[in-house]
Design an enzyme around this catalytic site. Structure first.
Site, short mmCIF file in Angstrom:
data_model
loop_
_atom_site.label_atom_id
_atom_site.label_comp_id
_atom_site.label_asym_id
_atom_site.label_seq_id
_atom_site.Cartn_x
_atom_site.Cartn_y
_atom_site.Cartn_z
N PRO A 16 -4.32 0.32 18.92
CA PRO A 16 -4.17 -0.21 17.56
C PRO A 16 -4.21 0.86 16.47
O PRO A 16 -3.89 0.56 15.31
CB PRO A 16 -5.35 -1.18 17.42
CG PRO A 16 -6.36 -0.71 18.43
CD PRO A 16 -5.56 -0.14 19.57
N HIS B 65 0.84 -1.19 0.00
CA HIS B 65 0.00 0.00 0.00
C HIS B 65 0.87 1.25 0.00
O HIS B 65 1.83 1.36 0.77
CB HIS B 65 -0.92 0.01 1.22
CG HIS B 65 -2.12 -0.88 1.07
ND1 HIS B 65 -3.27 -0.72 1.80
CD2 HIS B 65 -2.35 -1.93 0.24
CE1 HIS B 65 -4.15 -1.65 1.45
NE2 HIS B 65 -3.60 -2.40 0.51
N TYR C 68 3.99 6.43 10.10
CA TYR C 68 3.11 5.34 9.70
C TYR C 68 3.90 4.21 9.03
O TYR C 68 3.66 3.03 9.30
CB TYR C 68 2.04 5.87 8.74
CG TYR C 68 0.90 4.91 8.50
CD1 TYR C 68 -0.16 4.81 9.41
CD2 TYR C 68 0.86 4.09 7.37
CE1 TYR C 68 -1.22 3.93 9.19
CE2 TYR C 68 -0.20 3.22 7.16
CZ TYR C 68 -1.23 3.15 8.06
OH TYR C 68 -2.28 2.28 7.85
N TYR D 192 -9.47 5.27 7.72
CA TYR D 192 -9.65 5.66 9.12
C TYR D 192 -10.72 6.75 9.13
O TYR D 192 -10.61 7.74 8.39
CB TYR D 192 -8.37 6.20 9.72
CG TYR D 192 -7.24 5.20 9.81
CD1 TYR D 192 -6.99 4.52 11.01
CD2 TYR D 192 -6.40 4.94 8.73
CE1 TYR D 192 -5.95 3.61 11.11
CE2 TYR D 192 -5.36 4.03 8.82
CZ TYR D 192 -5.14 3.37 10.01
OH TYR D 192 -4.11 2.47 10.11
N LYS E 55 0.84 -0.19 15.27
CA LYS E 55 2.23 -0.21 15.72
C LYS E 55 2.59 -1.40 16.60
O LYS E 55 3.78 -1.63 16.87
CB LYS E 55 2.53 1.09 16.49
CG LYS E 55 2.55 2.32 15.61
CD LYS E 55 3.60 2.20 14.54
CE LYS E 55 3.34 3.12 13.38
NZ LYS E 55 4.09 2.75 12.18
#
Length: 393
Positions: A296, A75, A388, A204, A300
């Site tokens: 979550p 991704h 990220y 998200y 990580k």
């Protein structure tokens, strides 16, 4: 009593323990892995599925990345939904050359088991009553019970990768161990379904009714989450109620076309931030959830365990192969420096996207201003992307 000797005992047969065992074995260092549960139980755990760039490289280095590279999905970005719109974080633009891999933790564990089997790795399942002894001496040992018989392993070092509730962290005296914890006033209700993902990349979502996340394991298996109060139980949520609530928290362009179906797994996970210091006590080294827990948000947890394994592998290899203890001596300091940065990022992202029960109108406006700033600033997006995809080891 059965007795044996090895160079490193690894307590915990999850992905971090298996990965360390595999890396050390390839370097010619002998290990034994002790796992309290059966292999089938370990492989039934449903966990995260977004792997940082560094974790992907460790899997390849361990010789366990072939199926991941074949079946995993690379991704280059993800989406944040807010106020009915969908904005994208372009990882390729904000963190050049860095990506994440979507590949389920269960599959990671399955691949590591296969790699250990191929090399004749020593994994002892259903080892109960594990106890760690003489950690501050040069001759530590581990005892456990297997099928009713007491066993002992003498070793040079012990790695505690046995999770938050394991014996390893509890083996450090209370006057030595410092624990930090933040408990969040909500949990994530997660559903796994045999349906196509809602989108090609993760979404998200910040919504007045609470956070939501659209994730996936592969093109035919999806993982969805919604924020729920800690008082909720899985039994309170039928599949229909879950899908209805999830769609309410997503932009219409996503919710209206989403394919739904029966859940094949449903659970509620509370959110907490937790760190134990130090991560070394004599010949004992903590790794992964035994030493730290992150919310979550931002995926990580498993990735942070992987960085622990990287530092431990390097330190143990230097000790056994080169007689150099610098890596082991600095392990706790180096690992904790990265741990706290990941804790900060997960805390920040959780605060940005979740609805807290005591938020005032000013809090809500400030939260939205944070998102408005994020998508108006290349520097802010670069910072998010850098964290990220994973900070350097």
């Amino acid at each position: 009593m059965q007795s044996r000797t090895t160079q490193v005992v690894i307590v915990g047969g999850g992905p971090s323990g298996l990965l360390l065992s595999q890396l050390l074995h390839k370097a010619g260092i002998d290990t034994v892995v002790l796992e309290r549960q059966s292999r089938d139980y370990v492989l039934s755990r449903i966990r995260a599925g977004v792997l940082e760039h560094g974790f992907v490289e460790l899997m390849r280095r361990a010789g366990a990345g072939a199926r991941m590279d074949r079946d995993g999905e690379v991704h280059h970005g993800f989406h944040i939904a807010h106020q009915g719109q969908l904005d994208r974080i372009n990882l390729a633009a904000s963190a050049p050359g860095q990506t994440v891999m979507v590949y389920g933790q269960t599959e990671v564990t399955r691949d590591l088991y296969a790699a250990r089997d191929a090399m004749g790795g020593q994994i002892i399942h259903e080892a109960v009553n594990v106890a760690l002894h003489d950690l501050m001496t040069g001759h530590p040992y581990v005892t456990y019970v297997l099928h009713g018989e007491k066993c002992r392993i003498d070793t040079n070092f012990i790695v505690g990768a046995d999770g938050f509730h394991g014996v390893s962290r509890k083996s450090i005296p209370a006057d030595i161990l410092q624990e930090y914890e933040k408990v969040y006033p909500f949990g994530w209700l997660g559903v796994l379904s045999e349906t196509p993902p809602a989108a090609a990349e993760l979404i998200y979502a910040r919504h007045e009714r609470g956070f939501a996340l659209c994730s996936m394991r592969n093109a035919r298996l999806s993982r969805y989450y919604i924020q729920v109060p800690l008082t909720d139980r899985v039994e309170d949520w039928s599949d229909d109620a879950f899908w209805s609530e999830l769609k309410r928290r997503l932009p219409d362009q996503i919710g209206q076309k989403m394919q739904t179906g029966p859940s094949i797994e449903k659970s509620i996970a509370p959110l907490r931030s937790f760190v134990a210091e130090p991560m070394r006590y004599g010949t004992l080294f903590l790794a992964g959830d035994a030493a730290h827990i992150v919310p979550p948000t931002g995926a990580k947890g498993l990735n942070l365990a992987a960085s622990d394994i990287h530092y431990l592998y390097e330190g143990l290899a230097d000790h056994f192969l080169r007689g150099d203890d610098a890596g082991l001596d600095s392990y706790s300091e180096k690992a904790l420096a990265r741990v706290w940065k990941a804790e900060r990022f997960s805390w920040w992202m959780t605060g940005l996207l979740h609805r807290f029960p005591d938020m005032s109108p000013a809090d809500l406006r400030l939260q939205q201003a944070g998102l408005d700033y994020l998508f108006s600033s290349d520097a802010a997006q670069a910072s998010l992307a850098e964290n990220y995809v994973g900070l350097p080891y």
